[in-house]
Design an enzyme around this catalytic site. Structure first.
Site, PDB file in Angstrom:
ATOM      1  N   LYS A 172       0.849  -1.204   0.000  1.00  0.00           N
ATOM      2  CA  LYS A 172       0.000   0.000   0.000  1.00  0.00           C
ATOM      3  C   LYS A 172       0.883   1.253   0.000  1.00  0.00           C
ATOM      4  CE  LYS A 172      -3.243   2.579   2.986  1.00  0.00           C
ATOM      5  NZ  LYS A 172      -4.108   2.556   4.188  1.00  0.00           N
ATOM      6  N   ASP A 229      -2.545  10.171   3.885  1.00  0.00           N
ATOM      7  CA  ASP A 229      -3.945   9.791   4.060  1.00  0.00           C
ATOM      8  C   ASP A 229      -4.650  10.808   4.956  1.00  0.00           C
ATOM      9  OD1 ASP A 229      -6.380   8.590   4.371  1.00  0.00           O
ATOM     10  OD2 ASP A 229      -5.657   6.872   5.536  1.00  0.00           O
ATOM     11  N   LYS A 286     -10.016  12.827   8.616  1.00  0.00           N
ATOM     12  CA  LYS A 286      -9.492  12.408   9.923  1.00  0.00           C
ATOM     13  C   LYS A 286      -9.386  13.612  10.852  1.00  0.00           C
ATOM     14  CE  LYS A 286      -6.574   8.573   8.304  1.00  0.00           C
ATOM     15  NZ  LYS A 286      -7.224   7.505   9.087  1.00  0.00           N
ATOM     16  N   ASP A 306       1.605   6.220   5.644  1.00  0.00           N
ATOM     17  CA  ASP A 306       0.633   5.292   5.070  1.00  0.00           C
ATOM     18  C   ASP A 306       1.152   4.621   3.789  1.00  0.00           C
ATOM     19  OD1 ASP A 306      -1.754   4.045   5.613  1.00  0.00           O
ATOM     20  OD2 ASP A 306      -2.983   5.495   4.529  1.00  0.00           O
ATOM     21  N   ASP A 333     -12.250   7.112   4.030  1.00  0.00           N
ATOM     22  CA  ASP A 333     -11.003   6.850   4.769  1.00  0.00           C
ATOM     23  C   ASP A 333     -10.596   5.379   4.688  1.00  0.00           C
ATOM     24  OD1 ASP A 333      -8.810   7.449   6.270  1.00  0.00           O
ATOM     25  OD2 ASP A 333      -9.881   7.647   8.181  1.00  0.00           O
ATOM     26  N   GLU A 390      -9.502   3.782   2.265  1.00  0.00           N
ATOM     27  CA  GLU A 390      -8.987   3.916   0.903  1.00  0.00           C
ATOM     28  C   GLU A 390      -7.920   2.884   0.551  1.00  0.00           C
ATOM     29  OE1 GLU A 390      -7.688   5.395   3.384  1.00  0.00           O
ATOM     30  OE2 GLU A 390      -5.561   5.058   3.014  1.00  0.00           O
ATOM     31  N   ARG A 420      -7.799  -0.340   0.963  1.00  0.00           N
ATOM     32  CA  ARG A 420      -8.363  -1.511   0.292  1.00  0.00           C
ATOM     33  C   ARG A 420      -8.810  -1.168  -1.132  1.00  0.00           C
ATOM     34  NH1 ARG A 420     -12.683  -1.943   5.107  1.00  0.00           N
ATOM     35  NH2 ARG A 420     -10.974  -0.882   6.157  1.00  0.00           N
TER      36      ARG A 420
HETATM   37  N1  BES Z   1      -4.228   4.391   7.006  1.00  0.00           N
HETATM   38  C1  BES Z   1      -5.373   4.131   7.789  1.00  0.00           C
HETATM   39  C2  BES Z   1      -5.131   3.082   8.860  1.00  0.00           C
HETATM   40  C3  BES Z   1      -4.325   3.526  10.039  1.00  0.00           C
HETATM   41  C4  BES Z   1      -4.922   4.180  11.092  1.00  0.00           C
HETATM   42  C5  BES Z   1      -3.006   3.212  10.106  1.00  0.00           C
HETATM   43  C6  BES Z   1      -4.165   4.540  12.190  1.00  0.00           C
HETATM   44  C7  BES Z   1      -2.257   3.567  11.204  1.00  0.00           C
HETATM   45  C8  BES Z   1      -2.843   4.229  12.253  1.00  0.00           C
HETATM   46  C9  BES Z   1      -6.518   3.624   6.913  1.00  0.00           C
HETATM   47  O1  BES Z   1      -6.551   4.120   5.621  1.00  0.00           O
HETATM   48  C10 BES Z   1      -7.777   4.031   7.575  1.00  0.00           C
HETATM   49  O2  BES Z   1      -8.014   5.195   7.683  1.00  0.00           O
HETATM   50  N2  BES Z   1      -8.572   3.077   8.014  1.00  0.00           N
HETATM   51  C11 BES Z   1      -9.798   3.348   8.679  1.00  0.00           C
HETATM   52  C12 BES Z   1     -10.814   2.350   8.213  1.00  0.00           C
HETATM   53  C13 BES Z   1     -12.207   2.650   8.679  1.00  0.00           C
HETATM   54  C14 BES Z   1     -12.712   3.894   8.029  1.00  0.00           C
HETATM   55  C15 BES Z   1     -13.093   1.485   8.343  1.00  0.00           C
HETATM   56  C16 BES Z   1      -9.544   3.221  10.174  1.00  0.00           C
HETATM   57  O3  BES Z   1      -8.811   2.327  10.592  1.00  0.00           O
HETATM   58  O4  BES Z   1     -10.064   4.054  10.918  1.00  0.00           O
HETATM   59 ZN    ZN Z   2      -4.783   4.737   4.844  1.00  0.00          ZN
HETATM   60 MN    MN Z   3      -7.588   5.952   5.520  1.00  0.00          MN
END
Ligand code: BES
Ligand code: ZN
Ligand code: MN
Length: 504
Positions: free
Chosen positions: A277, A282, A289, A300, A359, A361, A363
């Site tokens: 990825k 992000d 966020k 990210d 968010d 994104e 996947r």
């Molecule tokens: N890059 C983030 C995941 C992440 C969060 C990595 C905190 C490291 C620390 C990912 O793109 C994301 O935002 N995931 C969301 C998914 C949710 C919206 C289902 C998350 O984990 O909040």
């Molecule tokens: Zn992300």
């Molecule tokens: Mn995200």
């Protein structure tokens, strides 16, 4: 860094600015410590009684011992002898290397590899020693206005002392550890670089540079038009929310000889494909966020960085076999053409996706890369992603999350993680969780609600991986540290390299 081996004969005459010898709890000396102790009439035994606890990683410097050529003998604590493990060894090497860096030494010698340890070989301990030195000498100053040249580690040569019969295994281990350290250092620096420098274009340039440096890696970097032509509608939907141009990076490594599979593995032809990825920043997109620690979302792209770092190490070591690295990379930002909650996009596989949260994104970009992977007829596909905050909640910063329906592959990765001291913990992937991804308006939704967030993210990816053996690594908690020591860790390059070494 120059790594070398010497024989451990006549240790007291070995010339080096600093010589590390191990000491266990309860006053038990390692063989090397015992030799030095005898050279200076019990100097070590005397001092450990009064002022050295031998806790794991503790150090004490003894200067100018009589009859010892090295001006500094560094006692390194090894903890209880009955609990001595590869992990303790690695921590001890790291403590010594850290001391050498802090003392501004240019050269040092460790005897710690020769201390036997039931669960590891000389080769593995030599590898761990070199990796520990790489860890201790890593230094980031790429974005300082005036880099402090004095603060840069001076250590340039690191030797290990082992018996004559162990020399070739030790050399092999050092070479592997040095390649690992280089790969980790690349991954860490890419992770630490800010989003305005480490852009998708920049990652593409780094990949091309690797291609020029190593003839064994062929690199192709696709731009927005070419990504469009492939039909990667899901990936592009994320990319179009930013002015930064996306890239799809394809790296194809071919070793000289084909890989012989380890006995447990099926005799599969076809390459191992690593998919990383590469979200260079992000923001969350329209599902934005919170501001507080949003800067950390420059990390990210650590999955992508681990693919680049691993391929660098593989090429350096000229491993046999074929390995493909795929990196979908873009920013997740928000402009007038950004994804909106409720949008439906069509992935390269043909499956339509309802984007309920912009968010989620990672996947969305990975699914198209996973479909692209099919064309290599891979024996194995492993994707590596800072995918979910839920994985951080579940496993913290100790284990990466491992998801796979293939028990043999999962066991290989679990074993590689243990061996490389870069552990992973297997998480579930039951079909029952797929329920949570049902959409009223598309074939699949991109989120599955609050319960089991790391699992439903993996379930989403699994829908695009039917054509091959697949595992997913969620490295959201392990690829970097937050807080005061904020920075990229280089994980899971050790795990991935170990997995590939075990296959070779
Ligand atoms: N890059 C983030 C995941 C992440 C969060 C990595 C905190 C490291 C620390 C990912 O793109 C994301 O935002 N995931 C969301 C998914 C949710 C919206 C289902 C998350 O984990 O909040
Ligand atoms: Zn992300
Ligand atoms: Mn995200």
């Amino acid at each position: 860094m120059e790594f070398g081996t010497h024989t451990s004969a006549s240790l007291h005459r070995h010339k080096t600015p600093a010589l590390a010898v191990g000491v266990f709890d309860d006053g038990i000396l390692s063989p090397a410590a015992d030799i030095i102790d005898r050279a200076d009439h019990g100097a070590i035994r005397a001092v450990i009684q009064s002022e050295f606890s031998a806790k794991v990683g503790a150090t004490l410097v003894l200067r100018n011992l009589a009859g010892v050529a090295a001006p500094r003998v560094v006692l390194v604590g090894l903890g209880k002898q009955s609990e001595y493990s590869p992990k303790t060894h690695a921590r001890a090497e790291q403590a010594f290397a850290t001391y050498c860096v802090q003392a501004h030494l240019t050269e040092a010698t460790s005897t710690l590899v020769s201390i036997s340890c039931a669960q590891s070989t000389i080769r593995e301990r030599a590898r761990a020693a070199a990796a520990a030195v790489g860890e201790a000498t890593y230094h980031y100053d790429a974005t300082l206005g005036k880099p402090d040249v004095q603060a840069r580690p001076k250590l340039k040569a690191f030797n290990i002392l082992v018996e004559r019969t162990d020399q070739s295994n030790a050399q092999r281990g050092l070479r592997e550890g040095a390649a690992l350290a280089e790969g980790m250092s690349l991954a860490r620096t890419l992770g630490n670089l800010p989003g305005n420098i480490c852009t998708p274009t920049y990652l593409g340039e780094i990949a091309k540079k690797l291609g020029r440096e190593f003839k064994s890696i062929k690199v192709t970097v696709l731009d927005r038009k070419q990504i469009q032509a492939l039909g990667m509608g899901s990936f592009l939907s994320v990319a179009k929310g930013s002015d930064e141009e996306p890239r799809f990076i394809v790296m194809h490594y071919k070793g000289s000889a084909p890989a012989k599979r380890a006995s447990k593995e099926p005799a599969a032809a076809g390459p191992v494909v690593l998919v990383g990825k590469g979200i260079t920043f992000d923001s969350g997109g329209i599902s934005i966020k919170p501001a507080a620690t949003m800067d950390e979302m420059k990390y990210d792209m650590c999955g992508a960085a681990s693919v680049l770092g691993t391929l660098r190490a593989v090429a350096e070591l000229e491993l046999p076999g074929e390995i493909v690295g795929l990196i979908p990379t873009c920013e997740n930002l928000l402009n007038g053409s950004a994804n909106k909650p409720g949008d439906v996009v069509t992935s390269m596989s043909g499956l339509t996706i309802e984007i309920l949260n912009t968010d989620a994104e990672g996947r969305l970009i990975l699914c198209d890369a996973l479909t692209y992977a099919e064309r290599f007829k891979p024996s194995t596909v492993i994707d590596i992603a800072t995918l979910t905050g839920a994985c951080v909640v579940a496993l913290g910063n100790v284990n990466s999350g491992l998801f796979s329906k293939d028990d043999v592959l999962a066991d290989s990765l679990l074993a590689a993680g243990r061996q490389a001291l870069d552990p992973v913990w297997r998480m579930p992937l039951d079909d029952a969780y797929q329920e949570q991804l049902k959409s009223n308006f598309a074939d699949i939704a991109n989120i599955g609600g609050p319960p089991a967030g790391a699992v439903t993210a993996a379930c989403f990816l699994s829908r695009f991986t039917k054509a091959y053996r697949w595992a997913h690594l969620d490295i959201a908690g392990t690829a970097w540290r937050g807080g005061k020591d904020k920075g990229s860790t280089g994980r899971p390059v050790p795990l991935l390299l170990q997995f590939l070494l075990n296959q070779a």
